[in-house]
Write an enzyme that holds these catalytic residues in place. Structure first.
Site, PDB file in Angstrom:
ATOM      1  N   CYS A 330      11.227 -42.927 -11.007  1.00  0.00           N
ATOM      2  CA  CYS A 330      10.077 -43.139 -10.135  1.00  0.00           C
ATOM      3  C   CYS A 330      10.243 -42.353  -8.830  1.00  0.00           C
ATOM      4  O   CYS A 330      10.175 -41.130  -8.850  1.00  0.00           O
ATOM      5  CB  CYS A 330       9.881 -44.634  -9.883  1.00  0.00           C
ATOM      6  N   HIS A 427      10.029 -47.500 -15.369  1.00  0.00           N
ATOM      7  CA  HIS A 427      10.966 -48.554 -14.977  1.00  0.00           C
ATOM      8  C   HIS A 427      11.246 -49.449 -16.184  1.00  0.00           C
ATOM      9  O   HIS A 427      10.470 -49.500 -17.142  1.00  0.00           O
ATOM     10  CB  HIS A 427      10.357 -49.425 -13.875  1.00  0.00           C
TER      11      HIS A 427
END
Length: 481
Positions: A330, A427
């Protein structure tokens, strides 16, 4: 429907863990249970089944209840972006980014959605177990409060006050809280618990009796320290360990100043063949590291500056020259590119910050946030990945033609020509046992034998049994009724 609220005599007294354990204990007794936290502050968020985001602790508590996490379980989530400002998430969606003083003015208007979520949640179950935030003893925050006594008063919810004996001064915590509370708020406290006791519990008998006598509150038990708490996802970055495991394959994860969704590392910390080192401020990246992970961040440009101030960019450059692998997740993926552009000042002052230049991509911050659970295919192994996306910004560039994964046939993430530098917006990927085993095998780590989801479930059962052995759970459930 009945509800019971767990509040703390201070921050980090173990409320989240106690609520998780009580949720599982009540669930095992055949009750339909839901967790609820009116207001949370955390950069460790989970994407819910209904497409919003809530604090990671409430997602764990939902798991303890054996139900899917929903936005109503945590209607107000604050995600700090700087020392003075936070992103405000209401019922799963970002509504503003405000400074602390501005939030004080906004807070009274949030009681309506909080009670809306609470009442909707109550209608679906037998029992709601509510977690407070911080401490009701912070009476300077009482006007407009939605997190502790303000909520308990509005919902007419009985409160159990928890003190942490491990840090010392627990008698003063409890008696002092009673002393500063308004009488109407104090009348909502139906009893107390003492948490995190180490050693012979009977040594605290006199102290326990003193608290009960001085406050007039009944005690519901003393909870010994639960040694397996580290097997459950942590929400507070202060709980991050320095290192975990002693396996031959060495992973270093950078503890950024605005680290987010750091529970991505929890499965790796439990891998028997892995040694995970959380690299804190002032520590170099060890030269014998096999894989460096740059995790998510709530402030990508700010943490790029922080990373450089720690000298980690120099360590990473040396690591890559030695042929070491790097994975950016991310915000960490965004940092691996040549630049991060923020023309609208979404994360701070408008501008551009040079990236690490390890992947041929650039990222532009955009107002729209991606929030979705995701099924992907890892390109290097062909292994499916179950994860989630929670980010702002779009990344483009030639390196994306060498994707980390594919989602419904579309490229996701990027890798370098030699495959050693990897970036992805996904994630939760390491919580997927099959992907984690395949990824570690590809990197040269020992074979994985860990079933992470089973470990978490077993630990929740152990936590429930731990609480059943030391506190009056029937008495607590009777209070809720």
């Amino acid at each position: 429907m009945p509800a019971l609220m767990i509040q703390g005599a201070g921050s980090n007294v173990g409320k989240s863990l106690l609520v998780a354990g009580l949720c599982r204990a009540a669930t095992l007794r055949g009750l339909s249970v839901r967790p609820f936290k009116p207001q949370n502050m955390s950069n460790n968020a989970a994407v819910t089944a209904d497409g919003g985001e809530i604090g990671r602790a409430q997602a764990l508590q939902a798991m303890a209840c054996r139900v899917e996490p929903m936005v109503d379980m945590n209607p107000v989530l604050l995600k700090p972006e700087s020392e003075v400002g936070s992103q405000v998430i209401v019922q799963g969606r970002r509504v503003a980014t405000v400074k602390a003083r501005e939030y004080s003015a906004l807070k009274p208007s949030l009681m309506a959605p909080v009670l809306d979520s609470f009442n909707r949640l109550k209608s679906t179950c037998d029992l709601v177990i509510v977690e407070g935030a911080g401490s009701p003893a912070e009476v300077n925050l009482r006007p407009g409060d939605i997190a502790n006594m303000g909520f308990a008063m509005a919902a007419n919810c009985p409160v159990i006050l928890v003190g942490d004996i491990d840090r010392g001064g627990v008698i003063a915590q409890m008696v002092g809280t009673k002393a500063v509370l308004d009488p109407a708020d104090e009348a909502l406290i139906a009893g107390f618990l003492i948490n995190k006791f180490r050693g012979d519990v009977t040594l605290f008998d006199d102290g326990y009796a003193l608290i009960a006598r001085t406050t007039g509150w009944p005690g519901f038990g003393v909870v010994p320290f639960f040694p397996h708490a580290s097997r459950l996802p942590a929400e507070d970055a202060l709980d991050l360990p320095r290192s975990a495991g002693s396996g031959a394959y060495k992973i270093a994860c950078l503890v950024l100043s605005r680290i987010a969704n750091f529970d991505d590392m929890d499965p790796l910390a439990q891998e028997p063949g892995v040694s995970l080192h959380m690299i804190h401020a002032g520590q170099p990246i060890p030269g014998d590291t096999d894989l460096v992970i740059i995790p998510g961040s709530k402030s990508t440009r700010g943490d790029l500056a922080y990373l450089r101030s720690m000298g980690w960019d120099i360590d990473i450059a040396a690591h890559t020259r030695r042929g070491g692998a790097v994975l950016g997740i991310c915000g960490g993926y965004q940092m691996l590119g040549s630049a991060v552009h923020d023309p609208d000042g979404i994360e701070g002052a408008p501008g551009t910050t040079p990236g690490l230049g390890l992947l041929d991509i650039e990222t532009t911050m955009t107002p729209t946030k991606t929030l979705t659970r995701t099924q992907a295919i890892h390109m290097a192994t062909g292994c499916p990945i179950s994860g989630y996306e929670i980010h702002i910004g779009q990344s483009t560039g030639p390196a994306r033609t060498r994707p980390f994964a594919q989602i419904h046939g579309q490229n996701e993430g990027a890798t370098s020509l030699n495959g050693c530098i990897m970036g992805s917006y996904l994630h939760g990927l390491f919580a997927d046992d099959h992907f984690r085993a395949a990824f570690l095998k590809l990197q040269g780590a020992p074979k994985s034998t860990l079933s992470y989801s089973q470990t978490v479930d077993d630990t929740l059962n152990a936590l429930a049994a731990h609480l059943e052995s030391c506190i009056d759970i029937p008495g607590l459930l009777a209070l809720a009724r």
